[in-house]
Write an enzyme that holds these catalytic residues in place. Structure first.
Site, PDB file in Angstrom:
ATOM      1  N   SER A  30      -4.024   1.978   5.354  1.00 11.22           N
ATOM      2  CA  SER A  30      -2.784   2.644   5.752  1.00 11.22           C
ATOM      3  C   SER A  30      -2.549   2.471   7.253  1.00 11.22           C
ATOM      4  CB  SER A  30      -2.832   4.115   5.337  1.00 11.22           C
ATOM      5  OG  SER A  30      -1.546   4.697   5.386  1.00 11.22           O
ATOM      6  N   ASP A  39       1.431   1.605  -5.589  1.00  6.45           N
ATOM      7  CA  ASP A  39       1.595   2.380  -4.363  1.00  6.45           C
ATOM      8  C   ASP A  39       3.017   2.938  -4.284  1.00  6.45           C
ATOM      9  OD1 ASP A  39       1.695   3.433  -1.801  1.00  6.45           O
ATOM     10  OD2 ASP A  39       0.703   1.728  -0.865  1.00  6.45           O
ATOM     11  N   HIS A  80      -1.797   4.385  -3.366  1.00  5.92           N
ATOM     12  CA  HIS A  80      -1.842   4.081  -1.936  1.00  5.92           C
ATOM     13  C   HIS A  80      -3.258   4.028  -1.364  1.00  5.92           C
ATOM     14  CE1 HIS A  80      -0.310   3.757   2.120  1.00  5.92           C
ATOM     15  NE2 HIS A  80      -0.965   4.838   2.492  1.00  5.92           N
TER      16      HIS A  80
END
Length: 349
Positions: free
Chosen positions: A162, A297, A325
């Site tokens: 991320s 995601d 995610h």
């Protein structure tokens, strides 16, 4: 006032993985295996996830000297049990998170024989920030470099999930000698900083930490310990419209570092500093890069995986089916195998 870590939103969709190797004993002392570090918030004792509990017991604080403040920052990380001559794997985490993100994947990497470090990015995690240092991009970069220079000392495979991917890009471009390869997991690298939040007065930035959507209201609500303790899962799920199998104990892990008194100040300092904007830097990355992406995601579309592959000079994408995610939380076996193959040079195939 209840403060809300924005990183909780992805965690809400995550359940404890079903396919993972059984916990094995490590070579750390019996004392470390049966007790938590004294600097962790007392709520660590309420964690029910055995993998989170086990990794939490291995968190250490090590002194890292930076130029932005007098003395050292006692910086939190999980150190490898054994160091070797190979490139170490250094695991970052996402926005406003901690090394506990790696509770399922870290032991798999270690069992595979890799020298693995799980490092808390300055301003987040479990470091001692009582005398608050700057938590800007520049400060985070220098802190990671000094930690690497003092303890790791070898070119590393830097893994960024991320927002951690943006941390890795910024670091790799400024300290190329420290990074042998890169791994990005559902990379958040196309957001141009913290936007208008960086222009707000500090008092408004504090208010900006509060949520405006249902998921983050949930986080604010359950971050009050009485709610977790006094309401059974079926009440929580009914009130917030969650599925009955939702594992809200995962929130205990995600919120743990937010219980430090300096958490809010560090987050605000990062927000008003402007945050990460690496959009124009991606094409400058020269290191071989593995891109891992969860096909389902709902936070960052998988279309950005192909864009990222196209902009990086040497990269390949691997999609993980039935995954959101946080692949390293949801599908640790798959992520560990991909990282292991990549480290050993079998990127393709």
């Amino acid at each position: 006032m209840l403060s809300v870590p924005m990183s909780f939103a992805p965690v809400l969709a995550v359940a404890t993985p079903k396919c993972i190797l059984a916990e094995g004993e490590t070579n750390v002392s019996s004392l470390r295996e049966n007790s938590f570090p004294s600097f962790l918030p007392n709520e660590v004792h309420k964690l029910k996830d055995p993998f989170a509990r086990k990794l939490a017991k291995r968190i250490e604080r090590i002194p890292v000297q930076v130029s932005l403040r007098d003395g050292s920052i006692m910086s939190s990380c999980v150190k490898p049990l054994v160091q070797n001559d190979a490139n170490p794997v250094v695991l970052l985490h996402g926005f406003d998170s901690s090394c506990l993100e790696w509770r399922y994947t870290y032991p798999l990497l270690e069992e595979a024989g890799l020298e693995a470090w799980a490092v808390d990015v300055l301003g987040w995690g479990f470091s001692d920030l009582e005398i608050l240092p700057p938590c800007s991009v520049e400060a985070k970069r220098e802190h990671l470099y000094q930690l690497w220079k003092s303890y790791i000392k070898k070119p590393m495979v830097l893994v960024g999930p991320s927002l951690g991917a943006a941390v890795a890009i910024d670091f790799a471009l400024n300290h190329m000698e420290a990074v042998a390869k890169l791994v990005f997991i559902d990379a958040s690298v196309y957001t141009e900083g913290t936007g208008n939040l960086s222009k707000l007065p500090r008092s408004f930035a504090y208010a900006g930490i509060l949520s405006v959507d249902m998921l983050q209201h949930l986080c604010a609500f359950v971050s009050a310990s009485f709610f977790l303790e006094e309401h059974p899962p079926e009440v929580i799920c009914k009130f917030f419209g969650l599925q009955e199998d939702f594992d809200y104990n995962q929130l205990r892990v995600g919120r743990l570092h937010c219980l430090f008194p300096w958490w809010e100040d560090a987050t605000v300092d990062f927000m008003i500093s402007g945050g990460y904007n690496v959009v124009c830097q991606i094409k400058q990355i020269k290191q071989e890069t593995l891109i891992i992406w969860g096909e389902d995601d709902q936070i960052i579309s998988k279309k950005f995986a192909k864009r990222l592959e196209g902009e990086l000079q040497k990269s390949v994408v691997h999609y993980i089916p039935n995954c959101g995610h946080l692949p390293h939380v949801e599908k640790p076996d798959s992520v560990a195998k991909l990282i292991l193959n990549f480290v050993q040079g079998a990127q393709k195939g």
